[in-house]
Design a protein around this motif. Structure first.
Motif, mmCIF file in Angstrom:
data_model
loop_
_atom_site.group_PDB
_atom_site.id
_atom_site.type_symbol
_atom_site.label_atom_id
_atom_site.label_comp_id
_atom_site.label_asym_id
_atom_site.label_seq_id
_atom_site.Cartn_x
_atom_site.Cartn_y
_atom_site.Cartn_z
ATOM 1 N N LEU A 214 1.086 -0.898 -0.188
ATOM 2 C CA LEU A 214 -0.628 -0.173 0.008
ATOM 3 C C LEU A 214 1.059 1.138 0.147
ATOM 4 C CD1 LEU A 214 -2.665 -0.694 3.279
ATOM 5 C CD2 LEU A 214 -3.194 -0.927 0.344
ATOM 6 N N PRO A 215 0.056 2.236 -0.709
ATOM 7 C CA PRO A 215 1.000 3.775 -0.206
ATOM 8 C C PRO A 215 1.107 4.020 0.986
ATOM 9 C CG PRO A 215 -1.012 4.086 -1.573
ATOM 10 C CD PRO A 215 -0.587 2.501 -1.244
ATOM 11 N N ARG A 216 2.033 4.860 1.506
ATOM 12 C CA ARG A 216 2.268 5.105 2.571
ATOM 13 C C ARG A 216 1.522 6.105 2.738
ATOM 14 N NH1 ARG A 216 5.762 5.496 6.680
ATOM 15 N NH2 ARG A 216 6.743 7.452 7.959
ATOM 16 N N THR A 217 1.094 6.991 2.489
ATOM 17 C CA THR A 217 0.013 7.712 2.467
ATOM 18 C C THR A 217 -1.396 7.631 2.202
ATOM 19 O OG1 THR A 217 0.052 8.362 -0.057
ATOM 20 C CG2 THR A 217 1.161 9.893 1.722
ATOM 21 N N TYR A 218 -1.838 5.437 2.638
ATOM 22 C CA TYR A 218 -3.032 5.408 2.370
ATOM 23 C C TYR A 218 -3.615 6.335 3.936
ATOM 24 C CZ TYR A 218 -6.229 1.609 3.654
ATOM 25 O OH TYR A 218 -7.521 0.801 3.708
ATOM 26 N N PHE A 219 -5.015 6.234 3.469
ATOM 27 C CA PHE A 219 -5.418 6.662 4.524
ATOM 28 C C PHE A 219 -6.318 6.336 5.105
ATOM 29 C CE2 PHE A 219 -8.417 10.192 6.297
ATOM 30 C CZ PHE A 219 -7.360 11.259 7.715
ATOM 31 N N GLY A 220 -6.106 5.752 6.660
ATOM 32 C CA GLY A 220 -7.605 4.744 7.026
ATOM 33 C C GLY A 220 -6.265 3.638 7.904
ATOM 34 N N ASN A 221 -6.860 2.837 8.146
ATOM 35 C CA ASN A 221 -6.221 2.025 9.010
ATOM 36 C C ASN A 221 -5.280 1.098 8.624
ATOM 37 O OD1 ASN A 221 -6.532 2.510 12.671
ATOM 38 N ND2 ASN A 221 -8.563 2.745 11.761
ATOM 39 N N ALA A 222 -4.203 0.909 8.395
ATOM 40 C CA ALA A 222 -3.044 -0.114 7.893
ATOM 41 C C ALA A 222 -2.266 -0.612 9.121
ATOM 42 C CB ALA A 222 -2.631 0.439 6.472
ATOM 43 N N VAL A 223 -3.249 -1.529 9.808
ATOM 44 C CA VAL A 223 -2.628 -1.880 11.253
ATOM 45 C C VAL A 223 -3.042 -3.268 11.610
ATOM 46 C CG1 VAL A 223 -1.552 -0.108 11.774
ATOM 47 C CG2 VAL A 223 -2.933 -0.686 12.452
ATOM 48 N N VAL A 224 -2.055 -4.337 12.211
ATOM 49 C CA VAL A 224 -2.651 -5.755 12.905
ATOM 50 C C VAL A 224 -1.758 -5.933 14.079
ATOM 51 C CG1 VAL A 224 -3.040 -6.783 11.154
ATOM 52 C CG2 VAL A 224 -1.099 -6.715 12.046
ATOM 53 N N ASP A 225 -2.635 -5.976 14.869
ATOM 54 C CA ASP A 225 -1.944 -6.195 16.250
ATOM 55 C C ASP A 225 -1.894 -7.494 16.595
ATOM 56 O OD1 ASP A 225 -2.948 -3.617 17.043
ATOM 57 O OD2 ASP A 225 -4.667 -4.996 18.375
ATOM 58 N N VAL A 226 -0.147 -7.861 16.955
ATOM 59 C CA VAL A 226 0.158 -9.222 17.251
ATOM 60 C C VAL A 226 0.300 -9.079 19.313
ATOM 61 C CG1 VAL A 226 1.392 -9.476 15.108
ATOM 62 C CG2 VAL A 226 2.765 -7.850 17.578
ATOM 63 N N ALA A 227 1.098 -10.585 19.093
ATOM 64 C CA ALA A 227 0.555 -10.726 20.943
ATOM 65 C C ALA A 227 1.708 -12.046 21.201
ATOM 66 C CB ALA A 227 -1.050 -11.005 21.006
ATOM 67 N N ALA A 228 2.430 -11.458 22.340
ATOM 68 C CA ALA A 228 3.271 -12.242 22.874
ATOM 69 C C ALA A 228 2.912 -12.900 24.276
ATOM 70 C CB ALA A 228 4.267 -11.679 22.470
ATOM 71 N N VAL A 229 2.716 -13.912 24.239
ATOM 72 C CA VAL A 229 2.106 -14.673 25.274
ATOM 73 C C VAL A 229 3.361 -15.565 26.212
ATOM 74 C CG1 VAL A 229 0.820 -16.286 26.956
ATOM 75 C CG2 VAL A 229 0.239 -14.484 24.872
ATOM 76 N N ASP A 230 3.466 -15.108 27.660
ATOM 77 C CA ASP A 230 4.915 -15.664 27.755
ATOM 78 C C ASP A 230 4.177 -16.055 30.024
ATOM 79 O OD1 ASP A 230 6.882 -17.386 28.684
ATOM 80 O OD2 ASP A 230 7.920 -16.313 26.803
ATOM 81 N N CYS A 231 5.722 -16.759 31.098
ATOM 82 C CA CYS A 231 4.778 -16.483 31.858
ATOM 83 C C CYS A 231 5.717 -15.089 32.515
ATOM 84 C CB CYS A 231 5.404 -17.829 32.321
ATOM 85 S SG CYS A 231 4.270 -19.481 32.207
ATOM 86 N N ALA A 232 5.220 -14.773 33.558
ATOM 87 C CA ALA A 232 5.860 -13.463 34.393
ATOM 88 C C ALA A 232 7.695 -14.393 35.245
ATOM 89 C CB ALA A 232 4.986 -13.149 35.690
ATOM 90 N N GLY A 233 7.238 -15.298 35.693
ATOM 91 C CA GLY A 233 8.753 -15.968 35.707
ATOM 92 C C GLY A 233 9.786 -16.295 35.218
ATOM 93 N N ASP A 234 9.201 -16.581 33.234
ATOM 94 C CA ASP A 234 10.265 -16.782 32.881
ATOM 95 C C ASP A 234 11.531 -14.969 32.026
ATOM 96 O OD1 ASP A 234 10.469 -19.669 32.652
ATOM 97 O OD2 ASP A 234 8.948 -19.596 31.244
#
Length: 448
Positions: free
Chosen positions: A292-312
């Motif tokens: 997409l062009p850098r000037t695409y006007f709208g939302n062009a993002v996706v969320d990603v998630a990392a899950v782990d244990c607090a102890g680690d």
């Protein structure tokens, strides 16, 4: 600080604009039904009166709304009951004028919320402006530009594009680049509804709890924490000392975000086996095929998630948390994006997107958003760049925004130097956890 409102008007585009409906994409509709609030504080101008400054804001806003005409529109449902859309009808942007009884350099972080325009996101669609602006005059000179932009209308890159062009027009220059308005520019290939990506599965909850409702009701505290250039370099050095098989050094954002994740786990007092999820957003403009062009006007993002244990996360080197973040971001391939969009097509309805419990960012989870690559800083409307800019954090536990630090960086346009600037981390946490977080946020940097 006391604020007295003076006037409120609707600013319409300076010229006729296309009268059309602009359907919101799936990525628009899951971006969150809220307004992104920013403030820009400007020192007193030696050669511009307040009246001249206000008139410049108003006239340049009228002009910039011609190419960015969706922001002057209103919301409706397609066909009276379908998906949300923007009616590009030129009704205008709300502009309010106010006076403060304090000087520009007396503004405190606790005053920020008073400097942004009030917007009722629950108002009837036909009456809800997608952009609201407030100009506040300080006692003794100096002004504040406070803005709120509806997130589904524009993501961070689109918003920064608008503000940069607005400032350029105010300076008497021509538009540098037009926005690409067509939301159909990207469309995932049709496919059967896939299973939910991990980012849309139910997030971890506190051990012993049956849901997140209790955590949603706990009072929130806000803070702005600064990281100097040496502190950032210390974090980067620590993250890269034991990075194992990770190719390439960890970036500034990866290092800071890993540090935030670890400190949040400690401040919240998580048990070692407590699961915690960190979510961040990834721009897809250059990750789809074709791009997409850098000037695409709208939302062009996706969320990603990392899950782990607090102890680690807290017992292992900083490189461990940074590596988990990189693994999550590296998933964003064209196939992953298509899968995400097709899943969203199957769940996004006419009046809601995804259940709040599925995107809950509070304890034991968090969201870290980077504004480091956005051109939100250095807005010169004709009387110099701002003294400082700030994101006005909303009350959302576990919400972090990493942004350049206006107050403690040199006024330098050198792109290479700006990559190593100090930053501000806007923090939202439960009141009971904030003081501990602030303590270990700096203490742990010394220890690494």
């Amino acid at each position: 600080m006391k604020i007295k409102l003076q006037s409120s008007i609707l600013v319409k585009p300076a010229e006729p604009t296309p009268n059309q409906s602009l359907p919101l994409s799936e990525l628009d509709m899951v971006s969150g039904n809220y307004f992104v609030p920013l403030i820009y504080i400007y020192k007193p101008s030696k050669d511009r009166s307040y009246t001249s400054i206000f008139d410049t804001f108003q006239m340049s806003l009228r002009k910039v709304l011609v190419p960015f005409y969706p922001l002057a529109g209103r919301l409706s449902f397609a066909g009276g009951g379908g998906n949300l859309q923007i009616d590009c009808n030129g009704k205008g942007v709300e502009l309010t004028e106010a006076i403060a009884d304090s000087a520009w350099d007396e503004v405190k972080e606790t005053d920020y919320a008073d400097l942004i325009p009030a917007v009722d996101a629950a108002a009837d669609f036909p009456e809800l402006p997608l952009l609201a602006v407030r100009i506040t005059a300080f006692n003794g000179g100096g002004i504040c530009l406070g803005v709120r932009m509806w997130h589904p209308a524009a993501d961070g890159l689109s918003g920064s594009h608008f503000y940069a062009e607005w400032a350029r027009i105010a300076r008497g220059e021509t538009l540098e680049s037009h926005p690409f308005i067509d939301r159909k520019l990207y469309s995932a290939p049709a496919a059967a509804a896939p299973p939910p990506p991990p980012e849309f599965e139910k997030p971890p909850i506190l051990i012993g709890d049956s849901g997140c409702e209790k955590e949603m009701k706990i009072p929130i505290s806000k803070a702005f924490l600064r990281l100097s250039k040496p502190q950032i370099e210390t974090l980067k050095k620590s993250a890269n000392e034991k990075r194992g098989s990770c190719r390439g050094g960890f970036s500034r954002f990866e290092s800071i975000t890993a540090h935030i994740w670890r400190c949040t786990c400690k401040a919240r007092g998580h048990k070692p086996h407590q699961k915690t999820r960190l979510t961040t957003s990834v721009d897809i403009r250059r990750r789809v095929d074709p791009p997409l062009p850098r000037t695409y006007f709208g939302n062009a993002v996706v969320d990603v998630a990392a899950v782990d244990c607090a102890g680690d996360l807290t017992s292992k080197p900083l490189s461990y948390a940074a590596g988990r973040i990189r693994e999550a971001v590296s998933k964003v391939t064209p196939d992953y994006i298509n899968t995400t969009v097709n899943f969203l097509k199957s769940v996004v309805g006419s009046s809601s997107a995804v259940d709040d419990s599925l995107v809950f960012t509070g304890n034991p989870n968090l969201t870290v958003t980077s504004w480091l690559s956005l051109e939100l800083n250095g807005l010169d409307f004709g009387w110099g760049k701002e003294a400082y800019m700030a994101h006005v954090s909303e009350n959302c536990d576990g919400d972090f925004v990493v942004m350049p630090d206006d107050e403690h960086n040199d006024d330098d346009d050198d792109e290479e130097k700006n990559r190593h600037r100090s930053v501000v981390v806007a923090v939202c946490l439960q009141e009971a956890h904030m003081e501990h977080f602030k303590k270990i946020f700096y203490q742990d940097i010394i220890q690494v």
